[in-house]
Design a protein around this motif. Structure first.
Motif, PDB file in Angstrom:
ATOM      1  N   THR A 153       0.826  -1.211   0.000  1.00 65.88           N
ATOM      2  CA  THR A 153       0.000   0.000   0.000  1.00 65.88           C
ATOM      3  C   THR A 153       0.861   1.263   0.000  1.00 65.88           C
ATOM      4  N   ILE A 157       0.406   4.236  -2.565  1.00 67.44           N
ATOM      5  CA  ILE A 157       0.278   5.649  -2.221  1.00 67.44           C
ATOM      6  C   ILE A 157       1.304   6.488  -2.975  1.00 67.44           C
ATOM      7  N   VAL A 160       0.123   6.825  -6.554  1.00 64.74           N
ATOM      8  CA  VAL A 160      -0.980   7.788  -6.671  1.00 64.74           C
ATOM      9  C   VAL A 160      -0.479   9.215  -6.497  1.00 64.74           C
ATOM     10  N   ALA A 167      -4.725  13.662  -4.644  1.00 67.88           N
ATOM     11  CA  ALA A 167      -5.454  12.486  -4.156  1.00 67.88           C
ATOM     12  C   ALA A 167      -4.626  11.651  -3.186  1.00 67.88           C
ATOM     13  N   THR A 171      -6.040   9.032  -0.264  1.00 66.02           N
ATOM     14  CA  THR A 171      -5.667   7.625  -0.401  1.00 66.02           C
ATOM     15  C   THR A 171      -4.993   7.113   0.859  1.00 66.02           C
ATOM     16  N   GLU A 172      -4.098   7.913   1.420  1.00 65.04           N
ATOM     17  CA  GLU A 172      -3.398   7.518   2.639  1.00 65.04           C
ATOM     18  C   GLU A 172      -4.365   7.358   3.809  1.00 65.04           C
ATOM     19  N   VAL A 175      -6.304   4.129   3.375  1.00 65.98           N
ATOM     20  CA  VAL A 175      -5.453   2.971   3.649  1.00 65.98           C
ATOM     21  C   VAL A 175      -5.246   2.790   5.150  1.00 65.98           C
TER      22      VAL A 175
END
Length: 201
Positions: A153, A157, A160, A167, A171-172, A175
């Motif tokens: 992940t 990140i 992304v 974003a 996203t973080e 997650v």
């Protein structure tokens, strides 16, 4: 202004952690006690939140001390070997990985105190060590899966963030929420199996 900003930031962090703990406690109680909320918002149980915080400090302290000691031991070992030109300097990253792995292992092992605190069950760190004795294989696998998931992940990140910087923060956050819920679910399951002697269905 700087002092007020720091105080305000600290209050926001404290409020954020309190809400997260509140959600975790509600989930523990929902699974273990089948306690359904009477509405959209679960009840706030102040005594559970305080106990949860106390147990968090104990677990993090124990896990950090042990992982720090193991990491330092590996660091000294690999430094000596590197100076002897037996291993490349890139191997020095191994102490960090080992330290993180040990830390997650003990967090998973000692995390049984969290669902216990949520349902009002008295469970000490010493009792957890006795309850989880002989369960190292299961806990090692869980730790490996968690660390592997975090690495993947983190890569996601970074990807992304490189493509859509705006974003990355969202996203973080998603997650972190996802992995937090996984940890809470794992602790709840381990408590049900190891402490309450339930069977996995």
């Amino acid at each position: 202004m700087g002092v007020f900003s720091q105080v305000g930031f600290g209050l926001v962090i404290a409020a954020n952690i309190s809400v997260i703990v509140w959600i975790f406690i509600a989930w523990h109680r929902f699974v273990l006690l089948e306690e359904f909320p009477q509405g959209w918002i679960p009840p706030v149980r102040g005594w559970c939140v305080v106990k949860y915080f106390k147990q968090s400090i104990k677990v993090l302290a124990v896990a950090w001390i042990i992982s720090f000691g193991v990491g330092m031991a590996f660091l000294v070992l690999f430094t000596v070997l590197t100076n002897a030109e037996l291993l490349p300097r890139a191997v020095l990253i191994l102490p960090t990985i080992v330290s993180m792995f040990v830390s997650y292992f003990f967090v998973f092992r000692l995390g049984l105190v969290f669902p216990a605190a949520a349902i009002g069950h008295s469970l000490s760190v010493r009792e957890v060590f006795l309850i989880t004795k002989g369960k190292n294989g299961t806990l090692l696998v869980l730790s490996f899966i968690q660390i592997f998931g975090l690495i993947m992940t983190s890569w996601l990140i970074d990807t992304v963030a490189a493509a859509v910087p705006t974003a990355a923060l969202a996203t973080e956050a998603l997650v972190q929420l996802f992995f937090s819920l996984i940890c809470v679910s794992v602790w709840t399951t381990l408590f049900g199996v190891f402490v309450e002697k339930r069977e996995l269905s």
